[in-house]
Design an enzyme around this catalytic site. Sequence first.
Site, PDB file in Angstrom:
ATOM      1  N   LYS A  49      10.987  14.684 -17.180  1.00  0.00           N
ATOM      2  CA  LYS A  49      11.203  13.836 -18.432  1.00  0.00           C
ATOM      3  C   LYS A  49      11.004  12.388 -17.979  1.00  0.00           C
ATOM      4  O   LYS A  49      10.352  11.571 -18.643  1.00  0.00           O
ATOM      5  CB  LYS A  49      12.375  14.123 -18.992  1.00  0.00           C
ATOM      6  CG  LYS A  49      12.455  15.469 -19.801  1.00  0.00           C
ATOM      7  CD  LYS A  49      13.647  15.692 -20.192  1.00  0.00           C
ATOM      8  CE  LYS A  49      13.654  17.265 -20.859  1.00  0.00           C
ATOM      9  NZ  LYS A  49      15.076  17.921 -21.054  1.00  0.00           N
ATOM     10  N   GLN A  93      21.440  17.075 -21.092  1.00  0.00           N
ATOM     11  CA  GLN A  93      20.679  18.256 -20.658  1.00  0.00           C
ATOM     12  C   GLN A  93      21.719  19.491 -20.718  1.00  0.00           C
ATOM     13  O   GLN A  93      22.571  19.561 -20.097  1.00  0.00           O
ATOM     14  CB  GLN A  93      20.089  18.020 -19.315  1.00  0.00           C
ATOM     15  CG  GLN A  93      19.158  19.128 -18.471  1.00  0.00           C
ATOM     16  CD  GLN A  93      17.749  19.077 -19.398  1.00  0.00           C
ATOM     17  OE1 GLN A  93      17.379  18.193 -19.749  1.00  0.00           O
ATOM     18  NE2 GLN A  93      17.552  20.309 -19.373  1.00  0.00           N
ATOM     19  N   ASP A 116      16.718  15.094 -29.244  1.00  0.00           N
ATOM     20  CA  ASP A 116      16.718  16.468 -29.343  1.00  0.00           C
ATOM     21  C   ASP A 116      16.535  16.987 -30.796  1.00  0.00           C
ATOM     22  O   ASP A 116      16.444  18.095 -31.227  1.00  0.00           O
ATOM     23  CB  ASP A 116      17.460  17.279 -28.586  1.00  0.00           C
ATOM     24  CG  ASP A 116      17.088  17.552 -27.002  1.00  0.00           C
ATOM     25  OD1 ASP A 116      15.757  17.613 -27.081  1.00  0.00           O
ATOM     26  OD2 ASP A 116      17.843  17.683 -25.983  1.00  0.00           O
TER      27      ASP A 116
END
Length: 278
Positions: A49, A93, A116
Amino acid sequence: MATILDGKKLRDKILAELKLKIDKFSTKPELVVILVGENPASKIYVNNKKKTAEKLGIISKIIEYPENVTEKELLEKIEELNNDKNVTAILVQLPLPEHISKENVMNTIAPSKDVDGFTPYNFGKLFSGEIPTVYPCTPKGILLLLNEYNIQLEGKHVVIVGRSNIVGRPLSQMILNENATVTVCHSHTKNLADIIKTADVVISAVGKNIIKGEMLKNDCVIVDVGIFKDENGKTRGDVDFESAAPIASYISPVPGGVGPMTITSLMLNTVELFEKSL
Ligand code: NAP
């Protein structure tokens, strides 16, 4: 033989366009990823990422904590990032260690920085048929991929296998918004093969090789989200590609299908949050 839904090609196209857009910004978006513990897969995802973001001109920071970080310390850091005007997007994460409540973490991320789309605010919006700040990355990537190949979902029977919060559940709502008829299957579903046989589109996110060509309807579309290593260390998806590809009209490969689209969506979401914050 099925046409390949090429996630790498679409990723390259979208990210090239996105870079041109970011080049024109006088200040740059900033993506902060929080990583807790030593999970090797998580480390690889987080570094990918960061690398992708930096290539595009997005400022990217990884904040690492040891496995035994307290929930309080983590939540305080998230609050600090929420209040930092330079930070555009926050990603924690997953998975997190068991002593940290995922719910408390998601409740703490500001919805306006929730890259997200996993906070209760954004999930709630999605599930009540409203527009969230951003859409979750993997489902968004799947819809971008289908759209690129002009695959219409209206009136189609779409069978989603897997009901996780990161794929199946949010995807079911997004597909419903496309006016498809949606069936969501999971480990308690009886007669999975019979249900899949009625699908115009099959989207599988399980992590086991469970779908064979003989289970499919002729000319169906297959999106394979699953990814795991088989006993020989080879990367595989949920669908047996060799038997499915001759029957399907379109199929996404593993690797090279949904995976590149997930990271693409993360970059798109970061820029969307940045534009909304201006
Ligand atoms: P997860 O949270 O473990 O969920 C797996 C789902 O599969 C669950 O809903 C489970 O049912 C269902 N399931 C398990 N065995 C089944 C069976 N025999 N028949 C039907 N359903 C079954 O996994 P996830 O996080 O959603 O990830 C799923 C897969 O997608 C993994 O391989 C993951 O690596 C991959 N993935 C890929 C990307 C990408 O970008 N390519 C992104 C996310 C995930 P229950 O709910 O009943 O337990």
